[in-house]
Design an enzyme around this catalytic site. Structure first.
Site, PDB file in Angstrom:
ATOM      1  N   GLU A   1      -5.734  -4.206   1.198  1.00  0.00           N
ATOM      2  CA  GLU A   1      -5.774  -5.270   2.213  1.00  0.00           C
ATOM      3  C   GLU A   1      -6.948  -6.221   2.007  1.00  0.00           C
ATOM      4  OE1 GLU A   1      -5.244  -2.110   2.600  1.00  0.00           O
ATOM      5  OE2 GLU A   1      -3.755  -1.666   4.146  1.00  0.00           O
TER       6      GLU A   1
ATOM      7  N   THR B   1       0.873  -1.177   0.000  1.00  0.00           N
ATOM      8  CA  THR B   1       0.000   0.000   0.000  1.00  0.00           C
ATOM      9  C   THR B   1       0.907   1.223   0.000  1.00  0.00           C
ATOM     10  OG1 THR B   1      -0.051   0.198   2.386  1.00  0.00           O
ATOM     11  CG2 THR B   1      -1.729  -1.162   1.390  1.00  0.00           C
TER      12      THR B   1
ATOM     13  N   TRP C   1     -19.182  16.374  12.716  1.00  0.00           N
ATOM     14  CA  TRP C   1     -18.337  15.967  11.600  1.00  0.00           C
ATOM     15  C   TRP C   1     -18.896  16.466  10.276  1.00  0.00           C
ATOM     16  CZ3 TRP C   1     -16.562  10.179  12.331  1.00  0.00           C
ATOM     17  CH2 TRP C   1     -15.760  10.112  13.479  1.00  0.00           C
TER      18      TRP C   1
ATOM     19  N   LYS D   1     -13.657  18.144  11.679  1.00  0.00           N
ATOM     20  CA  LYS D   1     -14.348  18.194  12.973  1.00  0.00           C
ATOM     21  C   LYS D   1     -14.614  19.640  13.337  1.00  0.00           C
ATOM     22  CE  LYS D   1     -12.292  13.863  14.027  1.00  0.00           C
ATOM     23  NZ  LYS D   1     -10.950  13.507  13.604  1.00  0.00           N
TER      24      LYS D   1
HETATM   25  P1  ADP Z   1      -3.863   2.929  -1.999  1.00  0.00           P
HETATM   26  O1  ADP Z   1      -4.453   2.677  -3.338  1.00  0.00           O
HETATM   27  O2  ADP Z   1      -3.795   4.375  -1.657  1.00  0.00           O
HETATM   28  O3  ADP Z   1      -2.674   2.102  -1.689  1.00  0.00           O
HETATM   29  P2  ADP Z   1      -6.105   1.528  -1.229  1.00  0.00           P
HETATM   30  O4  ADP Z   1      -6.416   1.328  -2.651  1.00  0.00           O
HETATM   31  O5  ADP Z   1      -5.952   0.335  -0.397  1.00  0.00           O
HETATM   32  O6  ADP Z   1      -4.884   2.392  -1.007  1.00  0.00           O
HETATM   33  O7  ADP Z   1      -7.156   2.529  -0.634  1.00  0.00           O
HETATM   34  C1  ADP Z   1      -8.250   2.101   0.071  1.00  0.00           C
HETATM   35  C2  ADP Z   1      -9.057   3.277   0.498  1.00  0.00           C
HETATM   36  O8  ADP Z   1      -9.515   4.018  -0.635  1.00  0.00           O
HETATM   37  C3  ADP Z   1     -10.317   2.889   1.219  1.00  0.00           C
HETATM   38  O9  ADP Z   1     -10.079   2.593   2.574  1.00  0.00           O
HETATM   39  C4  ADP Z   1     -11.173   4.144   1.024  1.00  0.00           C
HETATM   40  O10 ADP Z   1     -10.819   5.171   1.919  1.00  0.00           O
HETATM   41  C5  ADP Z   1     -10.790   4.610  -0.345  1.00  0.00           C
HETATM   42  N1  ADP Z   1     -11.779   4.144  -1.326  1.00  0.00           N
HETATM   43  C6  ADP Z   1     -11.689   3.119  -2.156  1.00  0.00           C
HETATM   44  N2  ADP Z   1     -12.786   3.034  -2.919  1.00  0.00           N
HETATM   45  C7  ADP Z   1     -13.624   4.034  -2.546  1.00  0.00           C
HETATM   46  C8  ADP Z   1     -14.924   4.481  -2.951  1.00  0.00           C
HETATM   47  N3  ADP Z   1     -15.599   3.895  -3.914  1.00  0.00           N
HETATM   48  N4  ADP Z   1     -15.444   5.541  -2.311  1.00  0.00           N
HETATM   49  C9  ADP Z   1     -14.782   6.168  -1.329  1.00  0.00           C
HETATM   50  N5  ADP Z   1     -13.553   5.809  -0.910  1.00  0.00           N
HETATM   51  C10 ADP Z   1     -12.975   4.759  -1.505  1.00  0.00           C
END
Ligand code: ADP
Length: 552
Positions: A332, A186, A448, A443
């Site tokens: 994850e 990640t 929120w 906040k």
């Molecule tokens: P990265 O790509 O930055 O390594 P991830 O792909 O694992 O990390 O990112 C996951 C996060 O992306 C989720 O926990 C969420 O916050 C955000 N995310 C993914 N899909 C959506 C969605 N459809 N709407 C809102 N947030 C999303």
């Protein structure tokens, strides 16, 4: 307990490509190559080259469990690597080339990669990093001798030469389905990147979970899919496994992912479904406006990775008749957790009435359990109103980061569920609504404000191309929203006008205290808005509303 009497056959990734080569043998895989041309072959042809690559890997000392890295665009050779590496029991470690060079160095060393496969585009990058990569790691450039980069990686091996002369068939080894098959780090907004290690079993079960809703997302024999979502990050949302199983034609777009190039490729190959992040669809929508139509044949757009703005969904659905599916997930989680596949009652409603559900993050997939908890860790009801931290559980959800005690200390709760870092609510029909990232929520005076909801409302302003909302410090309210926007080419707007536009779309106390216009917004390596960078960039910005408040 009475044990069932069925065969205990391991769930292995190699069985997917074998199935496709036999049952979908003449279905095409088309790739826009780094070399500049279009390459075409079939699943059967792919299986033959995968066997050749697997033989070479075995002959050159790659053992089960060894990590083999890739740094490459979406193309047929990258697809071959997925299957050849996992097929022999080694681990396909896909690296995101958009990460900072020192993050790539960290990742390659942490994973202890034995081999690195790179597209020619990334040869200069690897050359620059060479001194800090593992000494005995060999590099292979994914091309033929005629296209080997001239000045970089002169010592590297040539992909096509590895395959030449190797046998075109292979009997795959059989091993425990819990063996590792893939590794993806990640990007990590703070600290070092963290490794997520997928197993054969988790990969197959994730694939089957998505297949349960295949029809709603364009996965059908005879259809064609263009994965804009990269093979270099979270298994391109499972597409390398989903497409061969369902027998869809694959159109790999290579390195050129801008609106006009994508439009042309979608058009030319009559692609029926395309998967990618919202930023990509904003670019494609701009091109569709220019051309006054959608690409011929396109029916389904699957968007995920960050919240898809409501106005974008509305435009694609109502103006161009496309069927938008919104997905949520994380590295994850293999990564798909939920999709907006509507139930029968909703499918029969007019499109306009479907839009609020399409803008939600959808309903959980089979094999992915969701819970939301309050600050005391106690479960909250799925009543569509209560919101709290979202946690997940399932056979395709990570149990621990790879060799990372620090990260593992806080990743799961006492019941063993994974913390997502998202704040969400879930309605009685199971629709998930992501309110915000835990660290991005604003906040204000103990309440929120969702930065995502504000951004989604602001993107509807006709002059705004892209925008982000971050929390700015405020002496009275603690934090107040600051909207930072990029304007569309040739358009103008003022802060007051944007606030006026938002006035009937969000609660009055949600209205941003200030609106700033910038030439571009920073993005992370996975194409998401980098709020961390924005917060740093605007940390000294003084909100105009502060002067109006008596300092406490
Ligand atoms: P990265 O790509 O930055 O390594 P991830 O792909 O694992 O990390 O990112 C996951 C996060 O992306 C989720 O926990 C969420 O916050 C955000 N995310 C993914 N899909 C959506 C969605 N459809 N709407 C809102 N947030 C999303």
């Amino acid at each position: 307990m009475l044990r069932g009497l069925m065969m205990d056959r391991p769930l292995l990734i190699s069985s997917i490509i074998d199935f496709a080569a036999e049952i979908r043998s003449d279905t095409e895989i088309v790739s826009a190559r780094v070399e500049g041309d279009l390459h075409r072959y079939t699943y059967a042809g792919s299986r033959r080259r995968i066997a050749q690559l697997a033989h070479w890997l075995q002959d050159h000392g790659i053992k089960p469990g060894d990590r083999v890295a890739t740094l490459a665009w979406n193309g047929y050779r990258h697809f071959e690597l997925y299957y050849a590496i996992a097929g022999i029991g080694a681990v396909c470690h896909t690296i995101n080339p958009r990460l900072f060079p020192d993050q790539i160095t960290y990742i390659v060393n942490h994973a202890e990669d034995r081999l690195l496969f790179v597209d020619g585009t990334f040869a200069p990058l690897v050359e620059k990093l060479a001194g800090s990569l593992p000494k005995d790691m060999r590099t292979v450039v994914m091309t033929d001798r005629g296209h080997m980069p001239e000045n970089a990686l002169t010592y590297a091996l040539c992909y096509e030469e590895l395959l030449a002369g190797q046998p075109e068939t292979i009997d795959w080894p059989e091993f425990d389905e819990n063996s590792a098959a893939g590794l993806c780090y990640t990007s990590g907004t703070t600290g070092n990147p963290k490794g997520v290690l997928y197993s054969h079993r988790s990969t197959i079960l994730h694939t089957l979970g998505v297949l349960a809703v295949a029809d709603g997302i364009g996965l059908r024999p005879g259809q064609s899919i263009l994965p804009v979502v990269p093979l270099f990050h979270v298994n391109a949302w499972g597409l390398p496994y989903l497409m061969p199983l369902t027998g869809t034609k694959i159109v790999f777009p290579g390195p050129r992912l801008d609106g006009p190039n994508l439009f042309a490729l979608l058009d030319q190959e009559s692609v029926t479904a395309a998967w990618g992040v919202p930023t990509v669809w904003l670019g494609l929508a701009a091109e569709m406006r220019k051309q006054g139509r959608a690409p011929a044949g396109l029916q389904v757009v699957l968007t995920g990775g960050s919240a898809a703005p409501g106005p974008l969904i509305r435009e694609l659905e109502l103006n161009y008749g496309l069927n938008i599916t919104h997905g949520w997930g994380m590295t994850e989680m293999s990564p798909v957790g939920s999709l907006t596949v509507l139930n029968k009652k909703m499918r029969n409603q007019p499109r306009e009435e479907q839009l609020p559900y399409k803008a939600s993050q959808g309903r959980r997939l089979f094999g992915c359990d969701l819970k939301i908890v309050g600050e005391d860790g106690k479960r909250l009801p799925h009543d569509g109103v209560a919101f709290g931290e979202l946690l997940v559980r399932g056979p395709a959800v990570m149990s621990a980061y790879f060799n990372d005690d620090d990260a593992n200390a806080a990743s799961h709760d006492a019941e063993g569920w994974l913390r997502t870092g998202d704040v969400a609510r879930i309605d009685p029909d199971g629709f998930l609504f992501i309110v915000d990232r835990t660290k991005d929520v604003i906040k204000s005076g103990g309440e929120w404000i969702s930065s995502i909801d504000l951004e989604n409302a602001a993107i509807g302003h006709p002059a705004i191309q892209e925008c982000a909302v971050i929390a700015a410090p405020h002496p009275k309210w603690s934090e107040r929203p600051l909207l930072i926007a990029v304007l569309k080419e040739g358009q103008t707007a003022t802060a007051e006008e944007v606030r006026g536009f938002l006035a009937d779309k969000v609660a009055k106390w949600w209205l941003p205290d200030d609106v700033l216009f910038v030439a571009e917004l920073p993005h992370t390596a996975t194409g998401k808005l980098s709020k961390l960078q924005l917060r740093e960039q605007f940390k000294d910005h003084v909100l105009p509303t502060i002067a109006e408040q008596p300092t406490p």
